[in-house]
Motif scaffolding. Structure first.
Motif, PDB file in Angstrom:
ATOM      1  N   PRO A 214       0.827  -1.208   0.000  1.00  0.00           N
ATOM      2  CA  PRO A 214       0.000   0.000   0.000  1.00  0.00           C
ATOM      3  C   PRO A 214       0.856   1.249   0.000  1.00  0.00           C
ATOM      4  N   LEU A 215       0.346   2.285  -0.623  1.00  0.00           N
ATOM      5  CA  LEU A 215       1.027   3.569  -0.707  1.00  0.00           C
ATOM      6  C   LEU A 215       0.105   4.622  -0.133  1.00  0.00           C
ATOM      7  N   ASN A 216       0.517   5.243   0.972  1.00  0.00           N
ATOM      8  CA  ASN A 216      -0.278   6.278   1.613  1.00  0.00           C
ATOM      9  C   ASN A 216       0.478   7.590   1.549  1.00  0.00           C
ATOM     10  N   THR A 217      -0.193   8.653   1.134  1.00  0.00           N
ATOM     11  CA  THR A 217       0.447   9.964   1.114  1.00  0.00           C
ATOM     12  C   THR A 217      -0.392  10.943   1.894  1.00  0.00           C
TER      13      THR A 217
ATOM     14  N   THR B 107       4.244   5.947   3.176  1.00  0.00           N
ATOM     15  CA  THR B 107       4.368   4.796   4.054  1.00  0.00           C
ATOM     16  C   THR B 107       4.416   3.517   3.220  1.00  0.00           C
ATOM     17  N   PHE B 108       5.482   2.740   3.393  1.00  0.00           N
ATOM     18  CA  PHE B 108       5.615   1.434   2.765  1.00  0.00           C
ATOM     19  C   PHE B 108       5.621   0.414   3.886  1.00  0.00           C
ATOM     20  N   GLY B 109       4.527  -0.320   4.021  1.00  0.00           N
ATOM     21  CA  GLY B 109       4.434  -1.267   5.125  1.00  0.00           C
ATOM     22  C   GLY B 109       4.420  -0.510   6.436  1.00  0.00           C
TER      23      GLY B 109
END
Length: 56
Positions: free
Chosen positions: A2-5, A16-18
């Motif tokens: 998942p990629l959260n910005t 966030t990576f993991g």
């Protein structure tokens, strides 16, 4: 993965990576750079081709 910005107003993007969070500096592009990209797209080049040519 998942990629959260975040959508904050800083000059860095929180990614966030993991479980690991890193900060990536935002890229600033000049008006001329943006105009060149738009012109190439309007001339029929694909988004992928223009991105590669402009180093994106």
């Amino acid at each position: 993965m998942p990629l959260n910005t975040s959508s904050g107003r800083s000059n860095k993007i929180d990614v966030t990576f993991g479980r690991q969070e890193i900060k990536i500096p935002k890229q600033a592009y000049t008006a001329e750079f943006k105009e060149l990209a738009v012109k190439q797209l309007k001339d029929g080049q694909s988004v992928g081709t223009v991105g590669k040519e402009l180093g994106l």
